[in-house]
Scaffold this motif. Structure first.
Motif, short mmCIF file in Angstrom:
data_model
loop_
_atom_site.label_atom_id
_atom_site.label_comp_id
_atom_site.label_asym_id
_atom_site.label_seq_id
_atom_site.Cartn_x
_atom_site.Cartn_y
_atom_site.Cartn_z
N VAL A 71 0.86 -1.17 0.00
CA VAL A 71 0.00 0.00 0.00
C VAL A 71 0.90 1.23 0.00
O VAL A 71 1.69 1.42 0.90
CB VAL A 71 -0.93 0.01 1.23
N GLU A 72 0.77 2.04 -1.01
CA GLU A 72 1.60 3.23 -1.11
C GLU A 72 0.72 4.47 -1.17
O GLU A 72 0.82 5.28 -2.07
CB GLU A 72 2.52 3.13 -2.33
N VAL A 73 -0.15 4.57 -0.18
CA VAL A 73 -1.06 5.70 -0.07
C VAL A 73 -0.78 6.36 1.27
O VAL A 73 -0.65 5.69 2.27
CB VAL A 73 -2.53 5.23 -0.16
N ASN A 74 -0.70 7.67 1.27
CA ASN A 74 -0.46 8.40 2.51
C ASN A 74 -1.71 8.31 3.38
O ASN A 74 -2.79 8.74 2.98
CB ASN A 74 -0.13 9.86 2.19
N LYS A 75 -1.55 7.74 4.57
CA LYS A 75 -2.71 7.52 5.43
C LYS A 75 -3.33 8.83 5.91
O LYS A 75 -4.53 8.90 6.14
CB LYS A 75 -2.35 6.63 6.62
N TYR A 76 -2.51 9.85 6.06
CA TYR A 76 -3.04 11.14 6.50
C TYR A 76 -3.89 11.78 5.42
O TYR A 76 -4.96 12.34 5.70
CB TYR A 76 -1.90 12.07 6.93
N LEU A 77 -3.45 11.70 4.18
CA LEU A 77 -4.25 12.24 3.07
C LEU A 77 -5.54 11.45 2.92
O LEU A 77 -6.61 12.02 2.65
CB LEU A 77 -3.45 12.23 1.77
N TRP A 78 -5.45 10.15 3.06
CA TRP A 78 -6.62 9.28 2.92
C TRP A 78 -7.67 9.65 3.98
O TRP A 78 -8.83 9.89 3.67
CB TRP A 78 -6.18 7.83 3.07
N ASN A 79 -7.24 9.71 5.25
CA ASN A 79 -8.17 10.02 6.33
C ASN A 79 -8.66 11.46 6.26
O ASN A 79 -9.82 11.74 6.59
CB ASN A 79 -7.53 9.74 7.68
N ALA A 80 -7.81 12.38 5.83
CA ALA A 80 -8.22 13.77 5.70
C ALA A 80 -9.28 13.93 4.63
O ALA A 80 -10.23 14.71 4.79
CB ALA A 80 -7.00 14.64 5.38
N ALA A 81 -9.14 13.21 3.53
CA ALA A 81 -10.16 13.28 2.47
C ALA A 81 -11.50 12.77 2.99
O ALA A 81 -12.55 13.35 2.69
CB ALA A 81 -9.70 12.47 1.25
N LEU A 82 -11.47 11.71 3.79
CA LEU A 82 -12.71 11.21 4.38
C LEU A 82 -13.32 12.24 5.34
O LEU A 82 -14.54 12.39 5.40
CB LEU A 82 -12.45 9.88 5.11
N ASP A 83 -12.46 12.94 6.10
CA ASP A 83 -12.95 13.95 7.04
C ASP A 83 -13.53 15.16 6.31
O ASP A 83 -14.62 15.63 6.65
CB ASP A 83 -11.82 14.42 7.96
N VAL A 84 -12.80 15.67 5.34
CA VAL A 84 -13.24 16.90 4.66
C VAL A 84 -14.50 16.66 3.83
O VAL A 84 -15.39 17.51 3.78
CB VAL A 84 -12.09 17.45 3.77
N LEU A 85 -14.59 15.52 3.21
CA LEU A 85 -15.74 15.22 2.34
C LEU A 85 -16.76 14.32 3.03
O LEU A 85 -17.46 13.56 2.37
CB LEU A 85 -15.24 14.58 1.04
N ASN A 86 -16.87 14.44 4.36
CA ASN A 86 -17.77 13.56 5.11
C ASN A 86 -19.25 13.83 4.84
O ASN A 86 -20.09 13.03 5.20
CB ASN A 86 -17.48 13.64 6.61
N PHE A 87 -19.57 14.93 4.18
CA PHE A 87 -20.97 15.21 3.84
C PHE A 87 -21.41 14.46 2.58
O PHE A 87 -22.59 14.43 2.25
CB PHE A 87 -21.18 16.73 3.65
N MET A 88 -20.47 13.84 1.90
CA MET A 88 -20.78 13.06 0.70
C MET A 88 -20.73 11.58 1.05
O MET A 88 -19.84 11.14 1.79
CB MET A 88 -19.76 13.32 -0.41
N PRO A 89 -21.66 10.79 0.51
CA PRO A 89 -21.58 9.35 0.77
C PRO A 89 -20.41 8.73 -0.01
O PRO A 89 -20.19 9.04 -1.18
CB PRO A 89 -22.92 8.82 0.26
N LEU A 90 -19.67 7.87 0.67
CA LEU A 90 -18.55 7.18 0.02
C LEU A 90 -19.12 6.00 -0.75
O LEU A 90 -19.71 5.08 -0.19
CB LEU A 90 -17.54 6.70 1.08
N GLU A 91 -18.96 6.02 -2.08
CA GLU A 91 -19.51 4.97 -2.92
C GLU A 91 -18.50 3.85 -3.19
O GLU A 91 -18.88 2.69 -3.27
CB GLU A 91 -20.00 5.55 -4.25
N ALA A 92 -17.24 4.21 -3.35
CA ALA A 92 -16.21 3.21 -3.62
C ALA A 92 -14.88 3.72 -3.10
O ALA A 92 -14.60 4.92 -3.15
CB ALA A 92 -16.10 2.92 -5.11
N ALA A 93 -14.07 2.79 -2.61
CA ALA A 93 -12.73 3.16 -2.13
C ALA A 93 -11.80 2.00 -2.38
O ALA A 93 -12.14 0.85 -2.12
CB ALA A 93 -12.77 3.49 -0.64
N ASP A 94 -10.63 2.30 -2.90
CA ASP A 94 -9.62 1.29 -3.15
C ASP A 94 -8.29 1.80 -2.59
O ASP A 94 -7.61 2.60 -3.23
CB ASP A 94 -9.49 1.00 -4.63
N PRO A 95 -7.91 1.35 -1.39
CA PRO A 95 -6.68 1.86 -0.79
C PRO A 95 -5.42 1.41 -1.52
O PRO A 95 -4.36 1.98 -1.33
CB PRO A 95 -6.73 1.30 0.64
#
Length: 167
Positions: A71-95
């Protein structure tokens, strides 16, 4: 040739052959060969399933990371995107690829509904590591809006990292 040089070469060759003989592969493993294994029902024996596949000693220096398990994804960016866009439903995610697809959602205090796709492309915590595409029901949104969302995600990621390290 002096006797000292001959002895040194003999010790080196003996050491290499001793290393090659270690394990269950025998001398053939050192030189690129291998031992034959009988496969039953398309399964490798348990002792072979647990160890990585190595053919020669030089394979130890090869970059053989399996992209399906690293896994070569920055965990802070990943979690921050979930936090900032929490008003949108998450339809798909591929870490493993760093892609998150959000459905239509209305931001707090906003009138229109938006959907977004976030691509975390690098393990580094910088602006080049994230890309956001935003769309409203009327079509594409300006790149300035997408950049503002990227900036908000980066700022939140930095906050999360500071919290993690108690800085």
């Amino acid at each position: 040739m002096r006797i000292g040089q001959t002895t040194t070469k003999l010790f080196i060759v003996t050491g290499l052959l001793a290393l090659a003989g270690c394990g269950d592969g025998g001398f053939g493993n050192f030189f690129g060969g291998g031992t034959e294994t009988v496969v039953v029902n398309n399964e490798r024996p348990a002792r072979e399933r647990s160890r990585p596949e190595r053919e020669t000693i030089w394979d130890l220096f090869a970059d053989r990371d399996d992209p399906n398990t690293t896994v070569e994804v920055n965990k802070y960016l990943w979690n921050a995107a979930l936090d900032v866009l929490n008003f949108m439903p998450l339809e798909a995610a591929d870490p493993f690829t760093g892609v998150m697809v959000f459905g239509y959602g209305t931001p707090p205090g906003g009138g229109g509904a938006y959907k977004a796709t976030v691509f975390v492309r690098d393990p580094a915590l910088d602006a080049r590591s994230i890309e956001v595409a935003v769309q409203s029901r009327g079509g594409a949104v300006s790149t300035e809006t997408a950049h503002k969302i990227e900036d908000a995600i980066l700022a939140r990621a930095r906050q999360l990292r500071i919290q993690d390290y108690n800085l």
